[in-house]
Design an enzyme around this catalytic site. Structure first.
Site, PDB file in Angstrom:
ATOM      1  N   SER A 123      72.053  79.308  44.581  1.00 41.03           N
ATOM      2  CA  SER A 123      73.474  79.080  44.258  1.00 41.03           C
ATOM      3  C   SER A 123      73.894  79.734  42.946  1.00 41.03           C
ATOM      4  O   SER A 123      75.059  80.087  42.778  1.00 41.03           O
ATOM      5  CB  SER A 123      73.771  77.582  44.184  1.00 41.03           C
ATOM      6  OG  SER A 123      72.935  76.957  43.235  1.00 41.03           O
ATOM      7  N   ASP A 154      76.540  71.308  34.917  1.00 42.97           N
ATOM      8  CA  ASP A 154      76.189  70.053  35.589  1.00 42.97           C
ATOM      9  C   ASP A 154      74.694  69.788  35.440  1.00 42.97           C
ATOM     10  O   ASP A 154      74.082  69.151  36.284  1.00 42.97           O
ATOM     11  CB  ASP A 154      76.587  70.118  37.073  1.00 42.97           C
ATOM     12  CG  ASP A 154      75.845  71.239  37.808  1.00 42.97           C
ATOM     13  OD1 ASP A 154      75.057  71.963  37.158  1.00 42.97           O
ATOM     14  OD2 ASP A 154      76.028  71.379  39.019  1.00 42.97           O
ATOM     15  N   HIS A 169      73.663  74.246  36.998  1.00 41.23           N
ATOM     16  CA  HIS A 169      74.453  75.481  37.154  1.00 41.23           C
ATOM     17  C   HIS A 169      75.019  75.916  35.802  1.00 41.23           C
ATOM     18  O   HIS A 169      74.995  75.157  34.833  1.00 41.23           O
ATOM     19  CB  HIS A 169      75.552  75.265  38.195  1.00 41.23           C
ATOM     20  CG  HIS A 169      74.995  75.020  39.563  1.00 41.23           C
ATOM     21  ND1 HIS A 169      74.799  73.744  40.051  1.00 41.23           N
ATOM     22  CD2 HIS A 169      74.535  75.867  40.505  1.00 41.23           C
ATOM     23  CE1 HIS A 169      74.263  73.833  41.263  1.00 41.23           C
ATOM     24  NE2 HIS A 169      74.085  75.112  41.563  1.00 41.23           N
TER      25      HIS A 169
END
Lengths: 240, 240
Positions: B11, B188, B191
């Protein structure tokens, strides 16, 4: 093979991957669905674009490469430089601009008959802001571009799109619908702020959506974590 | 043909074209020099990456397509999920992680012997922040990742790079050199913030530069406005 979209144009396309740029936003929006390739050339007008077209999109690629699903063609801001001011060497007369734009579209359509070509008109011009950010100061003390001239080229661009039967983003008109467009959308009277980039992004998204190039219709590359990978048997998603 | 670089990872790679993202920043930095293609897959670990490798980089492309000049391989954040917490299905034991990473590098090197492979370690983890942003809350009330585990995987990644004789960005170590890394670099606890993206961007730029992939060395696509186009005879730049 993941579909791809070329962004072909001048500095407003070349800078489209800067922070908040419309190109990067498109790439992010279509992440895992579409590759975006920037072919932006600062200062270029349609006359020069036509000269380099076969280098930008080499003909031999026809054989081995897959057609792009779309190409944005975003020229006119430099063509519309006034012929008697400091950027006269970039100026292209409006009739030649129309012919050049037609030729670019025709050439791309010949190469890739199924590809969606989207024209984008030049943005509006804030002449006062241009005087604060000139490339070359004009002895007349006047700006090298006017909003009126940009508007004439925008109108010509819309006309060519109609003649060619292709899509067009009328950025010149769209931006001026917002009263504070000069400050909200333009950083130096010509190039785009993040707000201006957002307008281009949204307009291109809309045009792509009209021909079925949307998040709903385009397949996502490989199984998605939450939707397609079962936490109890993750490898099942990767069988065959 | 413009050279290209693939960004392969999870991601943190998939999101690399969001505002201020490291991928978009690379594309902007190398504008008119290199195409960047994102191959980021949210949630993926090296086990799944290995399963999909031939789909991400289809073997038949060897024949018709030009090798990328570099590929970043950025996995480990998901492999390092703890095996007894809420994201256990993403966990990959560290020995398998090392083997998988080696296999990925070996496979890419076999396909493209001249391509620079750059490994990137997982970032450090802020466990408190993870508890505020869990995908799935763990009954234990503990975070699904720890900084210690991420560190072990980062160290393993660096070791594999050494064994394979390829470059590595030790992001886990680099980020923690800054005292306020948790707030400055992580959004977070996992990320990246814009600051965190900037670190990845700078580190990758540096690694690329070490193998000659820099603004100084890479040719610019087509004549440049100020440098190569003569205002008195612009078309001269476009002869042949």
């Amino acid at each position: 093979m993941r579909p791809k979209i070329y962004l072909f144009g001048d500095s407003i396309t070349e800078a489209s991957f800067a922070d908040g740029g419309w190109g990067a936003s498109l790439a992010h929006h279509f992440s895992r669905r579409v590759d975006f390739l920037v072919r932006g050339y600062s200062g270029y007008n349609t006359r020069w674009a036509l000269k380099v077209l076969d280098k930008v999109f080499p003909p031999e690629k026809e054989v081995t490469d897959v057609s792009p699903v779309a190409v944005t063609v975003f020229f006119g801001a430099n063509d519309a430089c006034l012929p008697d001011r400091s950027c006269a060497f970039q100026h292209v007369p409006i009739d030649e601009y129309k012919n050049n734009l037609s030729s670019i579209v025709f050439s791309l359509k010949k190469r890739w008959p199924g590809t969606n070509i989207i024209l984008i008109t030049p943005p509006p011009i804030d002449e006062d802001a241009r005087l604060l950010h000139p490339y070359v100061e004009d002895p007349s003390g006047l700006s090298e571009r006017t909003n009126e001239a940009a508007g004439a080229y925008a109108k010509a661009c819309v006309a060519i799109a109609g003649q060619c039967g292709i899509q067009v983003v009328d950025l010149w008109t769209k931006m001026q619908q917002f009263p504070d467009w000069k400050n909200a959308y333009l950083s130096d009277g010509l190039h785009l702020t993040q707000g201006g980039n957002k307008i281009v992004f949204e307009e291109v998204i809309q045009k792509l959506g009209e021909v079925g190039l949307s998040l709903e219709n385009l397949p996502v590359d490989l199984p998605r974590l939450m939707e397609e990978i079962d936490p109890n048997d993750p490898l099942k998603a990767f069988k065959d």
